[in-house]
Design a protein around this motif. Sequence first.
Motif, PDB file in Angstrom:
ATOM      1  N   GLN A  36      -4.624  -4.693  -2.611  1.00 44.11           N
ATOM      2  CA  GLN A  36      -6.008  -4.376  -2.272  1.00 44.11           C
ATOM      3  C   GLN A  36      -6.080  -3.224  -1.272  1.00 44.11           C
ATOM      4  O   GLN A  36      -6.890  -2.295  -1.420  1.00 44.11           O
ATOM      5  CB  GLN A  36      -6.705  -5.603  -1.688  1.00 44.11           C
ATOM      6  N   ALA A  37      -5.233  -3.287  -0.250  1.00 44.19           N
ATOM      7  CA  ALA A  37      -5.236  -2.249   0.784  1.00 44.19           C
ATOM      8  C   ALA A  37      -4.828  -0.899   0.203  1.00 44.19           C
ATOM      9  O   ALA A  37      -5.414   0.142   0.545  1.00 44.19           O
ATOM     10  CB  ALA A  37      -4.294  -2.640   1.917  1.00 44.19           C
ATOM     11  N   ILE A  38      -3.845  -0.900  -0.680  1.00 41.49           N
ATOM     12  CA  ILE A  38      -3.406   0.343  -1.316  1.00 41.49           C
ATOM     13  C   ILE A  38      -4.523   0.920  -2.173  1.00 41.49           C
ATOM     14  O   ILE A  38      -4.776   2.134  -2.160  1.00 41.49           O
ATOM     15  CB  ILE A  38      -2.129   0.096  -2.146  1.00 41.49           C
ATOM     16  N   ARG A  39      -5.211   0.062  -2.924  1.00 39.01           N
ATOM     17  CA  ARG A  39      -6.316   0.532  -3.770  1.00 39.01           C
ATOM     18  C   ARG A  39      -7.429   1.141  -2.917  1.00 39.01           C
ATOM     19  O   ARG A  39      -7.976   2.199  -3.251  1.00 39.01           O
ATOM     20  CB  ARG A  39      -6.852  -0.614  -4.613  1.00 39.01           C
ATOM     21  N   THR A  40      -7.763   0.497  -1.809  1.00 38.86           N
ATOM     22  CA  THR A  40      -8.780   1.039  -0.917  1.00 38.86           C
ATOM     23  C   THR A  40      -8.328   2.356  -0.314  1.00 38.86           C
ATOM     24  O   THR A  40      -9.109   3.307  -0.211  1.00 38.86           O
ATOM     25  CB  THR A  40      -9.109   0.017   0.187  1.00 38.86           C
ATOM     26  N   ALA A  41      -7.060   2.437   0.069  1.00 41.35           N
ATOM     27  CA  ALA A  41      -6.518   3.681   0.617  1.00 41.35           C
ATOM     28  C   ALA A  41      -6.601   4.807  -0.400  1.00 41.35           C
ATOM     29  O   ALA A  41      -6.924   5.956  -0.055  1.00 41.35           O
ATOM     30  CB  ALA A  41      -5.074   3.463   1.047  1.00 41.35           C
ATOM     31  N   GLN A  42      -6.334   4.501  -1.654  1.00 42.18           N
ATOM     32  CA  GLN A  42      -6.414   5.509  -2.713  1.00 42.18           C
ATOM     33  C   GLN A  42      -7.852   5.980  -2.912  1.00 42.18           C
ATOM     34  O   GLN A  42      -8.102   7.162  -3.162  1.00 42.18           O
ATOM     35  CB  GLN A  42      -5.847   4.938  -4.009  1.00 42.18           C
ATOM     36  N   LEU A  44     -10.064   6.116  -0.594  1.00 35.95           N
ATOM     37  CA  LEU A  44     -10.416   6.906   0.579  1.00 35.95           C
ATOM     38  C   LEU A  44      -9.635   8.217   0.673  1.00 35.95           C
ATOM     39  O   LEU A  44      -9.964   9.079   1.485  1.00 35.95           O
ATOM     40  CB  LEU A  44     -10.174   6.083   1.856  1.00 35.95           C
ATOM     41  N   ALA A  45      -8.614   8.373  -0.158  1.00 38.67           N
ATOM     42  CA  ALA A  45      -7.753   9.556  -0.075  1.00 38.67           C
ATOM     43  C   ALA A  45      -8.516  10.841  -0.347  1.00 38.67           C
ATOM     44  O   ALA A  45      -8.114  11.920   0.119  1.00 38.67           O
ATOM     45  CB  ALA A  45      -6.586   9.422  -1.052  1.00 38.67           C
ATOM     46  N   VAL A  46      -9.615  10.768  -1.101  1.00 29.96           N
ATOM     47  CA  VAL A  46     -10.392  11.969  -1.420  1.00 29.96           C
ATOM     48  C   VAL A  46     -11.293  12.389  -0.265  1.00 29.96           C
ATOM     49  O   VAL A  46     -11.916  13.459  -0.320  1.00 29.96           O
ATOM     50  CB  VAL A  46     -11.250  11.749  -2.686  1.00 29.96           C
ATOM     51  N   ALA A  51     -10.420  10.076  11.851  1.00 28.72           N
ATOM     52  CA  ALA A  51      -9.773   9.026  12.635  1.00 28.72           C
ATOM     53  C   ALA A  51      -9.790   7.714  11.865  1.00 28.72           C
ATOM     54  O   ALA A  51     -10.670   7.475  11.031  1.00 28.72           O
ATOM     55  CB  ALA A  51     -10.475   8.839  13.988  1.00 28.72           C
ATOM     56  N   VAL A  52      -8.800   6.876  12.161  1.00 29.39           N
ATOM     57  CA  VAL A  52      -8.758   5.508  11.672  1.00 29.39           C
ATOM     58  C   VAL A  52      -8.589   4.609  12.887  1.00 29.39           C
ATOM     59  O   VAL A  52      -7.551   4.637  13.552  1.00 29.39           O
ATOM     60  CB  VAL A  52      -7.617   5.275  10.670  1.00 29.39           C
ATOM     61  N   VAL A  53      -9.629   3.854  13.201  1.00 34.03           N
ATOM     62  CA  VAL A  53      -9.629   2.948  14.349  1.00 34.03           C
ATOM     63  C   VAL A  53      -9.396   1.538  13.817  1.00 34.03           C
ATOM     64  O   VAL A  53     -10.091   1.093  12.912  1.00 34.03           O
ATOM     65  CB  VAL A  53     -10.958   3.021  15.123  1.00 34.03           C
ATOM     66  N   SER A  54      -8.427   0.834  14.383  1.00 32.42           N
ATOM     67  CA  SER A  54      -8.054  -0.470  13.834  1.00 32.42           C
ATOM     68  C   SER A  54      -8.027  -1.558  14.894  1.00 32.42           C
ATOM     69  O   SER A  54      -7.698  -1.318  16.063  1.00 32.42           O
ATOM     70  CB  SER A  54      -6.659  -0.378  13.190  1.00 32.42           C
ATOM     71  N   SER A  55      -8.374  -2.755  14.456  1.00 31.53           N
ATOM     72  CA  SER A  55      -8.075  -3.961  15.230  1.00 31.53           C
ATOM     73  C   SER A  55      -6.563  -4.027  15.435  1.00 31.53           C
ATOM     74  O   SER A  55      -5.797  -3.579  14.576  1.00 31.53           O
ATOM     75  CB  SER A  55      -8.554  -5.194  14.460  1.00 31.53           C
ATOM     76  N   PRO A  56      -6.093  -4.608  16.541  1.00 27.34           N
ATOM     77  CA  PRO A  56      -4.649  -4.665  16.783  1.00 27.34           C
ATOM     78  C   PRO A  56      -3.900  -5.699  15.941  1.00 27.34           C
ATOM     79  O   PRO A  56      -2.664  -5.666  15.895  1.00 27.34           O
ATOM     80  CB  PRO A  56      -4.562  -5.030  18.264  1.00 27.34           C
ATOM     81  N   ALA A  61      -3.632  -3.702  11.041  1.00 30.09           N
ATOM     82  CA  ALA A  61      -2.689  -2.597  11.237  1.00 30.09           C
ATOM     83  C   ALA A  61      -2.025  -2.204   9.925  1.00 30.09           C
ATOM     84  O   ALA A  61      -1.829  -1.010   9.638  1.00 30.09           O
ATOM     85  CB  ALA A  61      -1.637  -2.991  12.268  1.00 30.09           C
ATOM     86  N   GLN A  62      -1.676  -3.188   9.103  1.00 36.45           N
ATOM     87  CA  GLN A  62      -1.064  -2.894   7.804  1.00 36.45           C
ATOM     88  C   GLN A  62      -2.054  -2.167   6.886  1.00 36.45           C
ATOM     89  O   GLN A  62      -1.691  -1.192   6.217  1.00 36.45           O
ATOM     90  CB  GLN A  62      -0.603  -4.191   7.146  1.00 36.45           C
ATOM     91  N   THR A  63      -3.285  -2.631   6.855  1.00 35.61           N
ATOM     92  CA  THR A  63      -4.309  -1.987   6.038  1.00 35.61           C
ATOM     93  C   THR A  63      -4.552  -0.556   6.510  1.00 35.61           C
ATOM     94  O   THR A  63      -4.639   0.371   5.703  1.00 35.61           O
ATOM     95  CB  THR A  63      -5.618  -2.801   6.076  1.00 35.61           C
ATOM     96  N   ALA A  64      -4.640  -0.376   7.818  1.00 32.68           N
ATOM     97  CA  ALA A  64      -4.856   0.959   8.381  1.00 32.68           C
ATOM     98  C   ALA A  64      -3.698   1.890   8.047  1.00 32.68           C
ATOM     99  O   ALA A  64      -3.901   3.078   7.764  1.00 32.68           O
ATOM    100  CB  ALA A  64      -5.036   0.861   9.895  1.00 32.68           C
ATOM    101  N   ARG A  65      -2.479   1.357   8.067  1.00 27.63           N
ATOM    102  CA  ARG A  65      -1.306   2.191   7.764  1.00 27.63           C
ATOM    103  C   ARG A  65      -1.366   2.726   6.337  1.00 27.63           C
ATOM    104  O   ARG A  65      -1.050   3.897   6.083  1.00 27.63           O
ATOM    105  CB  ARG A  65      -0.030   1.387   7.996  1.00 27.63           C
ATOM    106  N   HIS A  66      -1.791   1.893   5.390  1.00 25.89           N
ATOM    107  CA  HIS A  66      -1.915   2.362   4.009  1.00 25.89           C
ATOM    108  C   HIS A  66      -2.967   3.471   3.905  1.00 25.89           C
ATOM    109  O   HIS A  66      -2.779   4.457   3.174  1.00 25.89           O
ATOM    110  CB  HIS A  66      -2.285   1.206   3.087  1.00 25.89           C
ATOM    111  N   ILE A  67      -4.060   3.328   4.637  1.00 28.41           N
ATOM    112  CA  ILE A  67      -5.114   4.342   4.621  1.00 28.41           C
ATOM    113  C   ILE A  67      -4.605   5.658   5.190  1.00 28.41           C
ATOM    114  O   ILE A  67      -4.815   6.735   4.621  1.00 28.41           O
ATOM    115  CB  ILE A  67      -6.351   3.845   5.390  1.00 28.41           C
ATOM    116  N   LEU A  68      -3.896   5.583   6.308  1.00 29.64           N
ATOM    117  CA  LEU A  68      -3.356   6.787   6.942  1.00 29.64           C
ATOM    118  C   LEU A  68      -2.339   7.486   6.043  1.00 29.64           C
ATOM    119  O   LEU A  68      -2.342   8.716   5.916  1.00 29.64           O
ATOM    120  CB  LEU A  68      -2.713   6.426   8.280  1.00 29.64           C
ATOM    121  N   GLU A  69      -1.486   6.707   5.385  1.00 30.81           N
ATOM    122  CA  GLU A  69      -0.445   7.284   4.545  1.00 30.81           C
ATOM    123  C   GLU A  69      -1.006   7.967   3.302  1.00 30.81           C
ATOM    124  O   GLU A  69      -0.389   8.896   2.762  1.00 30.81           O
ATOM    125  CB  GLU A  69       0.552   6.202   4.137  1.00 30.81           C
ATOM    126  N   ALA A  70      -2.177   7.539   2.849  1.00 35.59           N
ATOM    127  CA  ALA A  70      -2.775   8.115   1.648  1.00 35.59           C
ATOM    128  C   ALA A  70      -3.536   9.408   1.925  1.00 35.59           C
ATOM    129  O   ALA A  70      -3.891  10.131   0.989  1.00 35.59           O
ATOM    130  CB  ALA A  70      -3.709   7.103   0.996  1.00 35.59           C
TER     131      ALA A  70
END
Length: 234
Positions: A36-42, A44-46, A51-56, A61-70
Amino acid sequence: MATVILVRHGRTTANVSGLLAGRTPGVELDEAGTSQAIRTAQRLAVVPLVAVVSSPLERCAQTARHILEAQTTTPTAIVDDAITECDYGDWQGQLLSLLSLEELWAVVQTQPSAAIFPGGESLSTMQARSVGAIRRWDAALEAEHGPGAVWVAVSHGDVIKSVLADALGMHLDLFQRITVAPASISIIRYGTMRPTVIAMNADSGDLSWLKQSASAADAPVGGGAGADAIPSAG
């Protein structure tokens, strides 16, 4: 005006097993939640995020990392305790099926503004800190990057529901009417006159329209023409 995209973390084993995870450490995305997180990151990739602000907590953090990497750009990565999960106190780690037998359960469902979790915080306190944080980051990122800035906040279901309720002008007692699914996105623009909720609980659709300049602060009388892809966003 800037645009904030609220992203709930992907699914966890606690979600599946019916546990109220709260702030329990070590609660991570399960296999479906990672997908799910990867699909959302994809999706958002466009959109070039500033900035990506995340809960700790790990699942955010894992979801945010996928978003940042995409991203093809390099958004600023920020961790903010103010958008962390509600402190459910003694309820944390308990089965929802058992918690539903507690007297407080009915208050949480029907009058959440009066709900204070034993040994934890109130839902009103949760809303105040999270709404305050989202509005502060939105103003700061717009001041730094301009009115076309788009940024993401990765947080939790009740937190996002409370932020949406505030943006919609709803009393907290009505926030249980809002659904925020794992890895879904909701979009808000805070204007000088009022917030505008662009999308809620969306898990599919093209988001490239977000690259367009933010619309005027005035609401379009009659509804306006809208962006071409907005109907597919929710």
